[in-house]
Design a protein around this motif. Structure first.
Motif, PDB file in Angstrom:
ATOM      1  N   CYS A 134      66.529   3.413 -50.294  1.00  0.00           N
ATOM      2  CA  CYS A 134      67.389   3.415 -51.476  1.00  0.00           C
ATOM      3  C   CYS A 134      67.554   1.984 -51.999  1.00  0.00           C
ATOM      4  O   CYS A 134      67.923   1.096 -51.236  1.00  0.00           O
ATOM      5  CB  CYS A 134      68.752   3.993 -51.129  1.00  0.00           C
ATOM      6  N   PRO A 135      67.277   1.754 -53.288  1.00  0.00           N
ATOM      7  CA  PRO A 135      67.400   0.401 -53.831  1.00  0.00           C
ATOM      8  C   PRO A 135      68.851   0.002 -54.106  1.00  0.00           C
ATOM      9  O   PRO A 135      69.141  -1.153 -54.372  1.00  0.00           O
ATOM     10  CB  PRO A 135      66.604   0.480 -55.139  1.00  0.00           C
ATOM     11  N   VAL A 136      69.758   0.968 -54.024  1.00  0.00           N
ATOM     12  CA  VAL A 136      71.162   0.708 -54.360  1.00  0.00           C
ATOM     13  C   VAL A 136      71.979   0.399 -53.104  1.00  0.00           C
ATOM     14  O   VAL A 136      72.781  -0.519 -53.070  1.00  0.00           O
ATOM     15  CB  VAL A 136      71.771   1.920 -55.109  1.00  0.00           C
ATOM     16  N   CYS A 137      71.763   1.185 -52.047  1.00  0.00           N
ATOM     17  CA  CYS A 137      72.534   1.017 -50.815  1.00  0.00           C
ATOM     18  C   CYS A 137      72.174  -0.301 -50.133  1.00  0.00           C
ATOM     19  O   CYS A 137      71.002  -0.587 -49.922  1.00  0.00           O
ATOM     20  CB  CYS A 137      72.253   2.165 -49.849  1.00  0.00           C
ATOM     21  N   LYS A 138      73.216  -1.045 -49.751  1.00  0.00           N
ATOM     22  CA  LYS A 138      72.978  -2.351 -49.139  1.00  0.00           C
ATOM     23  C   LYS A 138      72.456  -2.221 -47.708  1.00  0.00           C
ATOM     24  O   LYS A 138      71.725  -3.060 -47.216  1.00  0.00           O
ATOM     25  CB  LYS A 138      74.269  -3.164 -49.140  1.00  0.00           C
ATOM     26  N   ASP A 139      72.833  -1.102 -47.047  1.00  0.00           N
ATOM     27  CA  ASP A 139      72.440  -0.946 -45.647  1.00  0.00           C
ATOM     28  C   ASP A 139      71.048  -0.342 -45.492  1.00  0.00           C
ATOM     29  O   ASP A 139      70.636   0.000 -44.385  1.00  0.00           O
ATOM     30  CB  ASP A 139      73.473  -0.087 -44.906  1.00  0.00           C
ATOM     31  N   GLY A 140      70.343  -0.208 -46.609  1.00  0.00           N
ATOM     32  CA  GLY A 140      68.978   0.322 -46.520  1.00  0.00           C
ATOM     33  C   GLY A 140      68.924   1.784 -46.115  1.00  0.00           C
ATOM     34  O   GLY A 140      68.222   2.139 -45.171  1.00  0.00           O
ATOM     35  N   SER A 141      69.680   2.641 -46.812  1.00  0.00           N
ATOM     36  CA  SER A 141      69.595   4.076 -46.510  1.00  0.00           C
ATOM     37  C   SER A 141      68.224   4.610 -46.899  1.00  0.00           C
ATOM     38  O   SER A 141      67.596   4.126 -47.837  1.00  0.00           O
ATOM     39  CB  SER A 141      70.651   4.853 -47.299  1.00  0.00           C
ATOM     40  N   LEU A 142      67.795   5.624 -46.185  1.00  0.00           N
ATOM     41  CA  LEU A 142      66.507   6.248 -46.491  1.00  0.00           C
ATOM     42  C   LEU A 142      66.619   7.112 -47.741  1.00  0.00           C
ATOM     43  O   LEU A 142      67.650   7.727 -47.998  1.00  0.00           O
ATOM     44  CB  LEU A 142      66.080   7.150 -45.344  1.00  0.00           C
ATOM     45  N   LEU A 143      65.525   7.173 -48.487  1.00  0.00           N
ATOM     46  CA  LEU A 143      65.396   8.199 -49.514  1.00  0.00           C
ATOM     47  C   LEU A 143      64.721   9.404 -48.870  1.00  0.00           C
ATOM     48  O   LEU A 143      63.933   9.257 -47.938  1.00  0.00           O
ATOM     49  CB  LEU A 143      64.540   7.686 -50.678  1.00  0.00           C
ATOM     50  N   ARG A 144      65.028  10.587 -49.399  1.00  0.00           N
ATOM     51  CA  ARG A 144      64.402  11.819 -48.905  1.00  0.00           C
ATOM     52  C   ARG A 144      63.799  12.582 -50.081  1.00  0.00           C
ATOM     53  O   ARG A 144      64.179  12.345 -51.237  1.00  0.00           O
ATOM     54  CB  ARG A 144      65.429  12.709 -48.192  1.00  0.00           C
ATOM     55  N   ASN A 163      65.919  11.419 -53.336  1.00  0.00           N
ATOM     56  CA  ASN A 163      67.377  11.351 -53.258  1.00  0.00           C
ATOM     57  C   ASN A 163      67.795  10.448 -52.105  1.00  0.00           C
ATOM     58  O   ASN A 163      67.185  10.482 -51.036  1.00  0.00           O
ATOM     59  CB  ASN A 163      67.971  12.733 -52.984  1.00  0.00           C
ATOM     60  N   CYS A 164      68.873   9.680 -52.316  1.00  0.00           N
ATOM     61  CA  CYS A 164      69.421   8.870 -51.231  1.00  0.00           C
ATOM     62  C   CYS A 164      70.065   9.789 -50.199  1.00  0.00           C
ATOM     63  O   CYS A 164      70.680  10.794 -50.529  1.00  0.00           O
ATOM     64  CB  CYS A 164      70.444   7.878 -51.766  1.00  0.00           C
ATOM     65  N   THR A 165      69.901   9.449 -48.910  1.00  0.00           N
ATOM     66  CA  THR A 165      70.453  10.289 -47.842  1.00  0.00           C
ATOM     67  C   THR A 165      71.896   9.931 -47.503  1.00  0.00           C
ATOM     68  O   THR A 165      72.539  10.635 -46.739  1.00  0.00           O
ATOM     69  CB  THR A 165      69.626  10.146 -46.543  1.00  0.00           C
ATOM     70  N   SER A 166      72.410   8.818 -48.058  1.00  0.00           N
ATOM     71  CA  SER A 166      73.787   8.419 -47.739  1.00  0.00           C
ATOM     72  C   SER A 166      74.797   9.314 -48.457  1.00  0.00           C
ATOM     73  O   SER A 166      74.643   9.607 -49.637  1.00  0.00           O
ATOM     74  CB  SER A 166      74.012   6.960 -48.134  1.00  0.00           C
ATOM     75  N   PHE A 167      75.825   9.743 -47.721  1.00  0.00           N
ATOM     76  CA  PHE A 167      76.880  10.567 -48.329  1.00  0.00           C
ATOM     77  C   PHE A 167      77.625   9.795 -49.415  1.00  0.00           C
ATOM     78  O   PHE A 167      78.205  10.376 -50.313  1.00  0.00           O
ATOM     79  CB  PHE A 167      77.887  11.018 -47.263  1.00  0.00           C
ATOM     80  N   MET A 168      77.617   8.469 -49.296  1.00  0.00           N
ATOM     81  CA  MET A 168      78.400   7.619 -50.197  1.00  0.00           C
ATOM     82  C   MET A 168      77.637   7.313 -51.484  1.00  0.00           C
ATOM     83  O   MET A 168      78.164   6.650 -52.368  1.00  0.00           O
ATOM     84  CB  MET A 168      78.749   6.296 -49.509  1.00  0.00           C
ATOM     85  N   CYS A 169      76.425   7.757 -51.584  1.00  0.00           N
ATOM     86  CA  CYS A 169      75.542   7.304 -52.671  1.00  0.00           C
ATOM     87  C   CYS A 169      74.917   8.519 -53.347  1.00  0.00           C
ATOM     88  O   CYS A 169      74.461   9.445 -52.689  1.00  0.00           O
ATOM     89  CB  CYS A 169      74.445   6.422 -52.062  1.00  0.00           C
ATOM     90  N   ASN A 170      74.900   8.518 -54.686  1.00  0.00           N
ATOM     91  CA  ASN A 170      74.255   9.662 -55.344  1.00  0.00           C
ATOM     92  C   ASN A 170      73.000   9.241 -56.125  1.00  0.00           C
ATOM     93  O   ASN A 170      72.636   9.853 -57.110  1.00  0.00           O
ATOM     94  CB  ASN A 170      75.242  10.409 -56.238  1.00  0.00           C
ATOM     95  N   TYR A 171      72.357   8.168 -55.625  1.00  0.00           N
ATOM     96  CA  TYR A 171      71.147   7.681 -56.285  1.00  0.00           C
ATOM     97  C   TYR A 171      70.024   8.732 -56.253  1.00  0.00           C
ATOM     98  O   TYR A 171      69.757   9.333 -55.219  1.00  0.00           O
ATOM     99  CB  TYR A 171      70.659   6.398 -55.586  1.00  0.00           C
ATOM    100  N   VAL A 172      69.431   8.961 -57.424  1.00  0.00           N
ATOM    101  CA  VAL A 172      68.246   9.834 -57.502  1.00  0.00           C
ATOM    102  C   VAL A 172      67.180   9.130 -58.342  1.00  0.00           C
ATOM    103  O   VAL A 172      67.460   8.651 -59.437  1.00  0.00           O
ATOM    104  CB  VAL A 172      68.568  11.191 -58.178  1.00  0.00           C
TER     105      VAL A 172
END
Ligand SMILES: [Zn+2]
Length: 311
Positions: free
Chosen positions: A203-213, A134-143
């Motif tokens: 995360c492949p979606v977030c531009k700022d390189g958010s971590l996946l967890r 799962n993406c750790t960014s609050f703005m992103c719901n990538y799984v």
């Protein structure tokens, strides 16, 4: 065949709506120890301390190495006949001509139910899965679902062993009798690596390189709302549940006990498959409750045979 088993199977054949609630005991005979039942330590860290949002916030590299080890162990394990029996039940329910309604609610994160060929639409992993990211960014719901890749990044490669493989194996999971182990050599301890965030799954979606967890529910986190709602809808809908199978878990701890109570209150019956069962249940004096003591992986295929056939 015991009187209880005969009685259970007669009832099973009449059931139109069944729930299975699965706990860690089902995966034990696949070689995965229960989380708390194992030594409780990974590289001298308390496992329970590593399974928290705080631990990930403070040191994601450490937590990812712990989860990389857990993913590795789960990948080494194979679904057992208990998983296959439930999978057969799930596939029976999805057949067009079937009048059986069925769901599996699993508390296990090892992905073994999913890998056993269980129908996707009636499997609810209420504690998530080691194989979801799962993406750790609050703005992103990538799984990223069902990602079985190992290791997930180059930096995580080879971090799963506590001791150097060539010298000594410590935990049960690493015990493989085909390897000769020379205990005369003192073990070479492998400390946790320091891994920068840029070398952990991104995360492949977030531009700022958010971590996946890891897509698991950590201590202090709530169970996934959408999954819990789907389970509630199934249990509370007009057709009441005829039977709840409580497997590899005691059935007396939340959330198992709450599901059991809700099924019983509407006239459903309970069958417990576990190594540890209260004496009065075993004696058959608890109303509408059967208890089968032993390894669920062995008991389930036998108990469910009148409905699923040979596993
Ligand atoms: Zn993202």
């Amino acid at each position: 065949m015991s009187k209880q088993l005969v009685e259970f199977q007669e009832y099973l054949k009449t059931c139109r709506k069944i729930v299975a609630l699965v706990g860690a005991g089902l995966s034990v005979s696949s070689g995965l120890p229960t989380f708390r039942g194992s030594q409780g330590l990974w590289k001298n860290f308390n496992m329970i301390d590593l399974a928290t949002p705080d631990a990930f916030y403070i040191d994601p590299g450490l937590v990812w190495q712990f989860y990389s080890w857990r993913r590795y162990n789960a990948l080494q394990a194979k679904p057992n006949k208990g998983h296959l029996a439930l999978s057969a039940l799930s596939n029976l329910a999805t057949r067009k001509d079937s009048n059986l309604e069925y769901i599996t609610i699993t508390q296990n994160v090892d992905g073994l139910s999913s890998r056993s060929g269980h129908a996707k639409e009636n499997l609810y992993e209420i504690h998530g899965s080691l194989f979801n990211l799962n993406c750790t960014s609050f703005m992103c719901n990538y799984v990223d679902r069902n990602n079985l890749k190992h290791p997930l990044t180059k930096a995580l490669e080879g971090t799963e062993y506590e001791y150097d493989r060539k010298n000594r194996k410590r935990s049960l999971e690493e015990d493989d009798s085909s390897h000769q182990v020379d205990y005369s050599i003192s073990p070479q301890f492998r400390p946790v690596k320091n891994i920068p965030e840029s070398e952990l799954p991104q995360c492949p979606v977030c531009k700022d390189g958010s971590l996946l967890r890891p897509g698991v529910v950590w201590f202090g986190e709530s169970l996934p709302l959408n999954v819990m709602n789907s389970v509630d809808n199934f249990i509370e809908s007009n057709n009441s549940v005829d039977l709840i199978l409580v497997i590899g878990t005691s059935g007396t701890v939340y959330p198992a006990n709450s599901y059991v109570d809700r099924v019983k209150v509407k006239g459903g019956k309970v069958a417990i498959f576990n190594t540890d069962i209260e004496e009065d249940i075993l004696q058959g004096i608890v109303k509408d409750t059967w208890g089968f003591r032993g390894d669920a992986a062995e008991l389930l295929p036998i108990a469910l045979k009148p409905v699923i056939g040979e596993v």
